[in-house]
Write a protein that holds these residues in place. Structure first.
Motif, PDB file in Angstrom:
ATOM      1  N   ALA A 140      31.423  30.512  42.608  1.00 29.91           N
ATOM      2  CA  ALA A 140      31.150  29.168  42.533  1.00 29.91           C
ATOM      3  C   ALA A 140      32.290  28.139  42.806  1.00 29.91           C
ATOM      4  O   ALA A 140      31.894  27.014  43.271  1.00 29.91           O
ATOM      5  CB  ALA A 140      30.612  29.247  40.938  1.00 29.91           C
ATOM      6  N   PRO A 141      33.344  28.601  42.684  1.00 28.83           N
ATOM      7  CA  PRO A 141      34.375  27.535  42.893  1.00 28.83           C
ATOM      8  C   PRO A 141      34.411  27.162  44.327  1.00 28.83           C
ATOM      9  O   PRO A 141      35.022  26.216  44.905  1.00 28.83           O
ATOM     10  CB  PRO A 141      35.776  28.369  42.359  1.00 28.83           C
ATOM     11  CG  PRO A 141      35.429  29.214  41.400  1.00 28.83           C
ATOM     12  CD  PRO A 141      34.207  29.803  41.610  1.00 28.83           C
ATOM     13  N   ALA A 142      34.246  28.066  45.281  1.00 27.34           N
ATOM     14  CA  ALA A 142      34.056  28.080  46.536  1.00 27.34           C
ATOM     15  C   ALA A 142      33.127  27.017  46.817  1.00 27.34           C
ATOM     16  O   ALA A 142      33.332  26.177  47.991  1.00 27.34           O
ATOM     17  CB  ALA A 142      33.965  29.181  47.396  1.00 27.34           C
ATOM     18  N   VAL A 143      32.044  27.189  46.160  1.00 27.98           N
ATOM     19  CA  VAL A 143      31.020  26.098  46.446  1.00 27.98           C
ATOM     20  C   VAL A 143      31.313  25.022  46.036  1.00 27.98           C
ATOM     21  O   VAL A 143      31.012  23.709  46.778  1.00 27.98           O
ATOM     22  CB  VAL A 143      29.737  26.687  45.619  1.00 27.98           C
ATOM     23  CG1 VAL A 143      28.459  25.436  46.001  1.00 27.98           C
ATOM     24  CG2 VAL A 143      29.065  27.916  46.301  1.00 27.98           C
ATOM     25  N   GLY A 144      32.153  24.748  45.106  1.00 24.42           N
ATOM     26  CA  GLY A 144      32.788  23.549  44.476  1.00 24.42           C
ATOM     27  C   GLY A 144      33.682  22.676  45.593  1.00 24.42           C
ATOM     28  O   GLY A 144      33.606  21.686  45.708  1.00 24.42           O
TER      29      GLY A 144
END
Length: 255
Positions: free
Chosen positions: A36-40
């Motif tokens: 999720a943080p990479a998507v962010g």
């Protein structure tokens, strides 16, 4: 399976074309939340580009750049996180029993508490990002804040937080991420954020504080969800992201 996790992460957290996962189970869900943080970072990078371009064209249009940056983040997220925030706010605002609150969250309409929550969060987003722009670190702020706000997801899906009900996204990702894994992801995100801050001359202390506060938001919201609902849901996860974003922006604006 790794490709399925990437597809699930992009498909549930953005409107970007990612394809349909061939398999969706708790293992895939766990990896999607870890990503999720990479998507962010991806969503924040696109929003940061818009903010930078607008500010380059009109250096005096801080408010315009901030509004457009926030809208890009909301648009690329498909408005799903805002919808989750509204549903969670309506459920808590009803002060009813667990089953009634879960039923309220499944309804498609938005009540007064949901409206206030959405308006309040968006106003804070715009105001804090405008302050960052006025301090000369606008694109950095939206990039960092969007990334760390998605850091809430692995923490919100840690093994001590069960799903509030069977079925739906929550049942695939709840209680799947070990705290040690969430801690490792947090260290990686902190390192990325500190490097971005150093390279762009942003305030390192504010960036580090944004990471810590995002994790704190995950703990506070998941605890409230467990008390009120018995666990987490997809709406609760979306609400956590939306609450962490203005908190991170405020940390960057005031740091």
């Amino acid at each position: 399976m790794r490709l399925d996790s990437v597809r699930l992460a992009l498909g549930t957290l953005t409107v970007l074309p990612a394809g349909v996962p061939t398999r969706v189970d708790r293992k895939v869900g766990k990896r999607a939340m870890v990503l999720a943080p990479a998507v962010g970072l991806l969503v924040g990078g696109l929003a940061a580009a818009v903010v930078a371009v607008v500010h380059l064209i009109r250096p005096d249009a801080d408010l315009l750049a901030a509004v457009l940056g926030v809208l890009v983040v909301a648009g690329l997220s498909g408005g799903l996180h805002l919808d989750g925030l509204a549903d969670f706010a309506d459920a808590l605002g009803s002060r009813r029993d667990r089953e009634t609150m879960l039923r309220i969250m499944k309804q498609s309409d938005i009540g007064p508490f949901g409206v206030v929550a959405i308006v309040g969060v968006l106003l804070l987003d715009v105001a804090a990002l405008t302050a960052c722009l006025q301090s000369g670190r606008g694109w950095q702020a939206i990039l960092i804040a969007t990334t760390v706000s998605r850091l809430t997801l692995p923490w919100s899906c840690r093994t001590s937080v069960p799903a509030a009900r069977p079925g739906g996204l929550g049942s695939y990702v709840a209680a799947t991420v070990r705290p040690i894994t969430a801690t490792f992801v947090s260290v990686v995100v902190l390192a990325v954020v500190l490097v971005l801050s150093w390279l762009s001359s942003a305030h390192v202390i504010g960036a580090a504080t944004a990471v810590l506060l995002a994790v704190a938001v995950a703990f506070v919201v998941s605890r409230r969800a467990r008390t009120a609902l018995g666990g987490t849901t997809g709406d609760v996860l979306g609400a956590t992201v939306e609450l962490a974003l203005p908190v991170a922006l405020l940390a960057l604006a005031l740091g």
